[in-house]
Design a protein around this motif. Structure first.
Motif, PDB file in Angstrom:
ATOM      1  N   ASP A  66       0.854  -1.194   0.000  1.00 58.25           N
ATOM      2  CA  ASP A  66       0.000   0.000   0.000  1.00 58.25           C
ATOM      3  C   ASP A  66       0.887   1.239   0.000  1.00 58.25           C
ATOM      4  O   ASP A  66       1.466   1.596   1.040  1.00 58.25           O
ATOM      5  CB  ASP A  66      -0.902   0.002   1.232  1.00 58.25           C
ATOM      6  CG  ASP A  66      -1.822   1.215   1.278  1.00 58.25           C
ATOM      7  OD1 ASP A  66      -1.826   1.994   0.300  1.00 58.25           O
ATOM      8  OD2 ASP A  66      -2.530   1.383   2.293  1.00 58.25           O
ATOM      9  N   PRO A  67       1.020   1.939  -1.121  1.00 62.39           N
ATOM     10  CA  PRO A  67       1.926   3.104  -1.191  1.00 62.39           C
ATOM     11  C   PRO A  67       1.574   4.212  -0.197  1.00 62.39           C
ATOM     12  O   PRO A  67       2.436   5.004   0.172  1.00 62.39           O
ATOM     13  CB  PRO A  67       1.769   3.591  -2.641  1.00 62.39           C
ATOM     14  CG  PRO A  67       1.249   2.409  -3.385  1.00 62.39           C
ATOM     15  CD  PRO A  67       0.386   1.670  -2.422  1.00 62.39           C
ATOM     16  N   GLN A  68       0.309   4.291   0.222  1.00 63.81           N
ATOM     17  CA  GLN A  68      -0.123   5.343   1.141  1.00 63.81           C
ATOM     18  C   GLN A  68      -0.078   4.903   2.611  1.00 63.81           C
ATOM     19  O   GLN A  68      -0.539   5.622   3.496  1.00 63.81           O
ATOM     20  CB  GLN A  68      -1.550   5.797   0.810  1.00 63.81           C
ATOM     21  CG  GLN A  68      -1.662   6.647  -0.432  1.00 63.81           C
ATOM     22  CD  GLN A  68      -1.635   5.819  -1.705  1.00 63.81           C
ATOM     23  OE1 GLN A  68      -2.225   4.739  -1.750  1.00 63.81           O
ATOM     24  NE2 GLN A  68      -0.959   6.319  -2.730  1.00 63.81           N
ATOM     25  N   TYR A  69       0.489   3.731   2.874  1.00 67.73           N
ATOM     26  CA  TYR A  69       0.475   3.165   4.222  1.00 67.73           C
ATOM     27  C   TYR A  69       1.068   4.139   5.253  1.00 67.73           C
ATOM     28  O   TYR A  69       0.433   4.486   6.245  1.00 67.73           O
ATOM     29  CB  TYR A  69       1.254   1.844   4.224  1.00 67.73           C
ATOM     30  CG  TYR A  69       1.362   1.159   5.561  1.00 67.73           C
ATOM     31  CD1 TYR A  69       0.311   0.392   6.057  1.00 67.73           C
ATOM     32  CD2 TYR A  69       2.527   1.260   6.326  1.00 67.73           C
ATOM     33  CE1 TYR A  69       0.421  -0.253   7.289  1.00 67.73           C
ATOM     34  CE2 TYR A  69       2.639   0.620   7.552  1.00 67.73           C
ATOM     35  CZ  TYR A  69       1.589  -0.141   8.021  1.00 67.73           C
ATOM     36  OH  TYR A  69       1.697  -0.764   9.238  1.00 67.73           O
ATOM     37  N   PHE A  70       2.276   4.598   5.012  1.00 66.37           N
ATOM     38  CA  PHE A  70       2.939   5.489   5.958  1.00 66.37           C
ATOM     39  C   PHE A  70       2.347   6.893   5.922  1.00 66.37           C
ATOM     40  O   PHE A  70       2.358   7.590   6.932  1.00 66.37           O
ATOM     41  CB  PHE A  70       4.445   5.539   5.681  1.00 66.37           C
ATOM     42  CG  PHE A  70       5.201   4.373   6.239  1.00 66.37           C
ATOM     43  CD1 PHE A  70       5.675   4.388   7.536  1.00 66.37           C
ATOM     44  CD2 PHE A  70       5.429   3.241   5.468  1.00 66.37           C
ATOM     45  CE1 PHE A  70       6.370   3.312   8.060  1.00 66.37           C
ATOM     46  CE2 PHE A  70       6.123   2.159   5.977  1.00 66.37           C
ATOM     47  CZ  PHE A  70       6.591   2.187   7.276  1.00 66.37           C
TER      48      PHE A  70
END
Length: 400
Positions: A66-70
């Motif tokens: 998930d690229p938006q995780y952080f």
């Protein structure tokens, strides 16, 4: 023509419904806030979300695909930090002072729990408590707050009661005892970086409290002796020793212990004046800099936003420190002065060390950049510090 005074009276006049009147009143909570301080901290925390996102969006091993995780987690930490800041402001400086002993005991319990089987080891430090669901806390961050508040209460007790003009030797000794307990526990983890920050906090508090100069000199001598003892007694882990060795000789092991610093300097140096553009840094997208979302997040700004972007971060940190110093000078009691002085020492040293290790002028110590690095515990502690500063400022009477 309406004069400025008439316009100001019109603004402060009672408004329909009472809400506008309360907000515009000169003694309202909003009026008493240091908005420059608040906006600078908001800009750092909000803007850092883009840096954290850039550093992590391509690291599938960290983001679980998930690229938006952080990004989402960093923004969540930011919002929680704002809530904590608001709570501290609402409690107020005087009432918050009464609960400091309970907060101090709570932090000590958390630190001891970290050394128990409840604690976990990350990057060689047994300084975390896993909460489940991918969340964890680092009690050492809250220990910084505990030291500031505990020393403020002890040193200011007699002075604010009108019994003395400056803290007594006994009060200073007691304050140092309260500070040494969490520092000793953190050193057992071992987390030398956090201990360095705590030592800077103690020094800043002694300087800001008006304590006798002999205590400051004694602390410096004791700190020097302590560093030598820690080195000789083998308290530091081997990787920590290697970090200091690599700092002393950058060419010692450029592909090993010196790799982080070497890659960080390459990233910052390649950014030039205006950078390569957000999300377009080759060192960042190529994942050459380890721990880039936490300890080395400044390298993202240096590479992708260039000298201008990196300077912007430094200037915002400078604004926060400037306003904190102003609050310390204008505090109505010694307790408020010490709290503000402790926060100044904490944030200034931590920012200098973090940026310095990215530039190769300071040893790598695993210290986050305030308001910028990813990490819930750090973000929460930083925003509680802002809340404390605002609470101290709100205590100051407003001139008629």
């Amino acid at each position: 023509m309406t004069s400025y005074g008439s316009y100001r009276q019109l603004r402060l006049a009672p408004q329909r419904g009472g809400v506008s009147k309360a907000l515009l009143a000169k003694d309202s909570p909003l009026w008493r806030l240091d908005w420059i301080l608040l906006l600078a901290a908001l800009a750092l925390s909000a803007g850092s979300s883009l840096l954290v996102w850039s550093a992590t969006r391509g690291r599938d091993s960290l983001t679980h695909g998930d690229p938006q995780y952080f990004l989402y987690r960093h923004l969540t930490n930011f919002v929680v930090g704002l809530v904590l800041c608001s709570v501290v402001i609402a409690i107020g400086s005087r009432r918050f002072r009464t609960i400091v002993p309970f907060l101090y005991v709570g932090v000590i319990v958390l630190l001891l729990a970290t050394l128990s089987p409840l604690g976990s080891t990350i990057n060689g430090q047994h300084s975390w408590i896993q909460l489940g669901g991918g969340f964890s806390i680092q009690p050492a961050e809250f220990a910084k707050l505990a030291i500031v508040l505990a020393m403020a209460v002890v040193l200011a007790d007699q002075v604010d009661a009108g019994e003395r003009e400056f803290p007594s030797h006994r009060a200073v000794f007691r304050g140092l005892v309260w500070a040494c307990l969490p520092m000793a526990i953190v050193m057992l983890m071992p987390d030398a970086g956090s201990v360095m920050v705590m030592a800077a906090i103690v020094l800043g508090i002694l300087l800001g409290s008006g304590a006798a100069n002999r205590w400051v000199l004694g602390l410096l001598l004791a700190g020097t002796a302590g560093c030598v003892a820690i080195w000789k007694l083998g308290v530091l882990s081997q990787y920590q020793i290697d970090r200091f060795a690599a700092f002393a000789n950058p060419q010692l092991d450029p592909s090993g212990v010196g790799y982080n610093t070497a890659q960080a300097r390459i990233a910052i140096g390649s950014g030039g004046l205006f950078g390569k553009g957000l999300f377009h840094g080759t060192q960042t997208t190529g994942q050459f800099v380890p721990e880039q979302q936490t300890d080395f997040v400044f390298t993202v700004a240096g590479e992708e936003l260039g000298f201008v972007g990196a300077l912007g971060i430094i200037l915002l940190v400078g604004v926060i420190l400037w306003r904190a110093c102003r609050i310390a000078r204008q505090a109505t009691d010694l307790y408020g002065t010490i709290v503000a002085a402790g926060v100044v020492a904490w944030l200034s040293f931590q920012a200098f060390e973090n940026i310095g290790m990215c530039l190769g002028i300071m040893p790598v110590a695993g210290i986050p950049l305030p308001f910028v690095s990813y990490g819930g515990s750090s973000m929460f502690a930083n925003w509680v510090a802002i809340g404390l500063l605002q609470a101290v400022r709100s205590q100051r009477p407003i001139a008629a």
